[in-house]
Design an enzyme around this catalytic site. Structure first.
Site, PDB file in Angstrom:
ATOM      1  N   THR A  11       7.902  74.035  79.510  1.00  0.00           N
ATOM      2  CA  THR A  11       8.696  72.812  79.339  1.00  0.00           C
ATOM      3  C   THR A  11      10.075  73.146  78.813  1.00  0.00           C
ATOM      4  O   THR A  11      10.267  74.163  78.152  1.00  0.00           O
ATOM      5  CB  THR A  11       7.999  71.839  78.353  1.00  0.00           C
ATOM      6  OG1 THR A  11       8.726  70.606  78.324  1.00  0.00           O
ATOM      7  CG2 THR A  11       7.948  72.386  76.940  1.00  0.00           C
ATOM      8  N   LYS A  16       8.100  67.935  73.278  1.00  0.00           N
ATOM      9  CA  LYS A  16       6.762  68.265  73.777  1.00  0.00           C
ATOM     10  C   LYS A  16       6.261  69.534  73.099  1.00  0.00           C
ATOM     11  O   LYS A  16       5.103  69.627  72.712  1.00  0.00           O
ATOM     12  CB  LYS A  16       6.801  68.518  75.288  1.00  0.00           C
ATOM     13  CG  LYS A  16       6.908  67.291  76.146  1.00  0.00           C
ATOM     14  CD  LYS A  16       6.778  67.739  77.603  1.00  0.00           C
ATOM     15  CE  LYS A  16       6.950  66.605  78.572  1.00  0.00           C
ATOM     16  NZ  LYS A  16       6.876  67.076  79.970  1.00  0.00           N
ATOM     17  N   GLU A  44      11.968  72.172  90.345  1.00  0.00           N
ATOM     18  CA  GLU A  44      12.099  70.803  90.846  1.00  0.00           C
ATOM     19  C   GLU A  44      10.715  70.148  90.880  1.00  0.00           C
ATOM     20  O   GLU A  44       9.751  70.749  91.386  1.00  0.00           O
ATOM     21  CB  GLU A  44      12.684  70.838  92.258  1.00  0.00           C
ATOM     22  CG  GLU A  44      13.472  69.588  92.556  1.00  0.00           C
ATOM     23  CD  GLU A  44      13.944  69.569  94.010  1.00  0.00           C
ATOM     24  OE1 GLU A  44      14.090  68.475  94.552  1.00  0.00           O
ATOM     25  OE2 GLU A  44      14.140  70.658  94.565  1.00  0.00           O
ATOM     26  N   ASP A  73       2.977  67.115  82.275  1.00  0.00           N
ATOM     27  CA  ASP A  73       3.831  66.136  82.945  1.00  0.00           C
ATOM     28  C   ASP A  73       3.370  64.775  82.463  1.00  0.00           C
ATOM     29  O   ASP A  73       2.175  64.478  82.447  1.00  0.00           O
ATOM     30  CB  ASP A  73       3.751  66.237  84.467  1.00  0.00           C
ATOM     31  CG  ASP A  73       4.950  65.527  85.098  1.00  0.00           C
ATOM     32  OD1 ASP A  73       6.096  65.969  84.856  1.00  0.00           O
ATOM     33  OD2 ASP A  73       4.760  64.504  85.789  1.00  0.00           O
ATOM     34  N   SER A  74       4.326  63.987  82.033  1.00  0.00           N
ATOM     35  CA  SER A  74       3.957  62.739  81.376  1.00  0.00           C
ATOM     36  C   SER A  74       4.969  61.659  81.677  1.00  0.00           C
ATOM     37  O   SER A  74       6.033  61.925  82.247  1.00  0.00           O
ATOM     38  CB  SER A  74       3.843  62.976  79.863  1.00  0.00           C
ATOM     39  OG  SER A  74       4.946  63.721  79.395  1.00  0.00           O
ATOM     40  N   GLY A 156      11.800  59.999  73.339  1.00  0.00           N
ATOM     41  CA  GLY A 156      11.683  59.244  74.590  1.00  0.00           C
ATOM     42  C   GLY A 156      11.578  57.741  74.373  1.00  0.00           C
ATOM     43  O   GLY A 156      12.388  57.136  73.662  1.00  0.00           O
ATOM     44  N   ASP A 158       9.327  56.110  72.747  1.00  0.00           N
ATOM     45  CA  ASP A 158       8.510  55.738  71.585  1.00  0.00           C
ATOM     46  C   ASP A 158       9.018  54.499  70.839  1.00  0.00           C
ATOM     47  O   ASP A 158       8.193  53.687  70.405  1.00  0.00           O
ATOM     48  CB  ASP A 158       8.386  56.928  70.614  1.00  0.00           C
ATOM     49  CG  ASP A 158       7.350  57.942  71.082  1.00  0.00           C
ATOM     50  OD1 ASP A 158       6.465  57.573  71.871  1.00  0.00           O
ATOM     51  OD2 ASP A 158       7.420  59.111  70.643  1.00  0.00           O
ATOM     52  N   LYS A 178       0.553  59.495  65.532  1.00  0.00           N
ATOM     53  CA  LYS A 178       0.818  59.473  66.974  1.00  0.00           C
ATOM     54  C   LYS A 178      -0.077  60.482  67.695  1.00  0.00           C
ATOM     55  O   LYS A 178      -0.717  60.153  68.696  1.00  0.00           O
ATOM     56  CB  LYS A 178       2.301  59.763  67.268  1.00  0.00           C
ATOM     57  CG  LYS A 178       2.575  59.774  68.772  1.00  0.00           C
ATOM     58  CD  LYS A 178       3.995  60.136  69.170  1.00  0.00           C
ATOM     59  CE  LYS A 178       4.052  60.372  70.681  1.00  0.00           C
ATOM     60  NZ  LYS A 178       5.337  60.863  71.159  1.00  0.00           N
ATOM     61  N   HIS A 183      -1.466  59.956  74.436  1.00  0.00           N
ATOM     62  CA  HIS A 183      -1.793  60.537  75.738  1.00  0.00           C
ATOM     63  C   HIS A 183      -1.756  62.068  75.666  1.00  0.00           C
ATOM     64  O   HIS A 183      -2.652  62.751  76.132  1.00  0.00           O
ATOM     65  CB  HIS A 183      -0.799  60.000  76.777  1.00  0.00           C
ATOM     66  CG  HIS A 183       0.650  60.130  76.368  1.00  0.00           C
ATOM     67  ND1 HIS A 183       1.112  59.738  75.123  1.00  0.00           N
ATOM     68  CD2 HIS A 183       1.731  60.642  77.009  1.00  0.00           C
ATOM     69  CE1 HIS A 183       2.404  59.993  75.036  1.00  0.00           C
ATOM     70  NE2 HIS A 183       2.808  60.540  76.164  1.00  0.00           N
TER      71      HIS A 183
END
Ligand code: ITT
Length: 205
Positions: A11, A16, A44, A73-74, A156, A158, A178, A183
């Site tokens: 990443t 993250k 990409e 990936d989220s 992000g 949040d 959190k 997730h």
């Protein structure tokens, strides 16, 4: 897992990396950043699902280093927007250099006047080994989109997301709160269990 396993986290998102390290703290896993591994890649994301994009990122890091790699990936899926921004969450908003704040303000604008605020965060995690073996896990966090941002923790989207059963946004939760419900927390803990099983079954080639 009876010895510490080194694994690259594929990443470029520092948040993250921080959360994954918090979530795996105390386990026999050492998460190495792409920078620590001496690589600078940003493949990409051409997949059409979170799982496909997680695989693309893990594969790129594995190919660049030869080491086991894990990728996340989220994104945020909003019901009233037909699941948007979804896999495009990082690329969503008013322009190429949009900040996190620009992105969530853009989202709030799209939802102006909308009563259905239901949404979920989704995280797909993919772990790849040099021999081609692959483990994956996906999980989500249900909640709703606020009318205005609150809180300064997290990253992000949040500040605009309130998990079901809570009255505070993700950005008002402590990192521990959190990670316990997120997730990413759930998907990462699931992959750690799979990794443990995989390594204990002698598949650690
Ligand atoms: P990498 O691809 O380099 O991992 P990225 O940020 O581009 O970093 P994604 O393509 O997976 O990663 O996009 C995820 C986006 O979804 C992220 O940038 C946030 O905008 C949002 N997101 C994901 N998890 C989140 C969380 O826990 N809290 C808030 N926003 C989150």
């Amino acid at each position: 897992m009876n010895k510490t396993m080194k694994i690259i986290l594929a990443t470029n998102n520092k948040n993250k990396l921080r959360e994954m390290r918090e979530i795996t703290r105390g386990l026999d896993i050492e998460i190495i950043s792409q920078g620590d591994a001496g690589i600078s890649i940003d493949p990409e994301e051409t997949g059409s699902t979170f799982a496909e994009n997680a695989y693309i990122k893990a594969k790129a890091a594995l190919d660049a280093t030869g080491l086991p790699a894990i990728a996340d990936d989220s994104g945020l899926c909003v019901d009233a927007l037909g699941g948007e921004p979804g896999i495009y969450s990082a690329r969503y908003g008013p322009g190429k250099n949009a900040t996190d704040r620009d992105k969530y303000m853009y989202l709030l604008d799209k939802l102006k006047g909308e009563k259905n605020r239901k949404a979920r965060f989704v995280c797909s995690v993919c772990c790849l080994f040099p021999n081609g073996d692959r483990l994956s896990a996906e999980d989500s966090l249900e909640g709703s989109i606020q009318y205005a941002p609150t809180g300064a923790n997290g990253f992000g989207y949040d500040p605009v997301f309130v998990p079901d059963g809570y009255t505070r946004s993700n950005a008002e939760l402590t990192p521990e709160e959190k990670n316990a419900i997120s997730h990413r927390g759930k998907a990462t803990r699931a992959i750690v269990l799979k990794l443990k099983e995989y390594l204990e079954n002698g598949n650690n080639k």
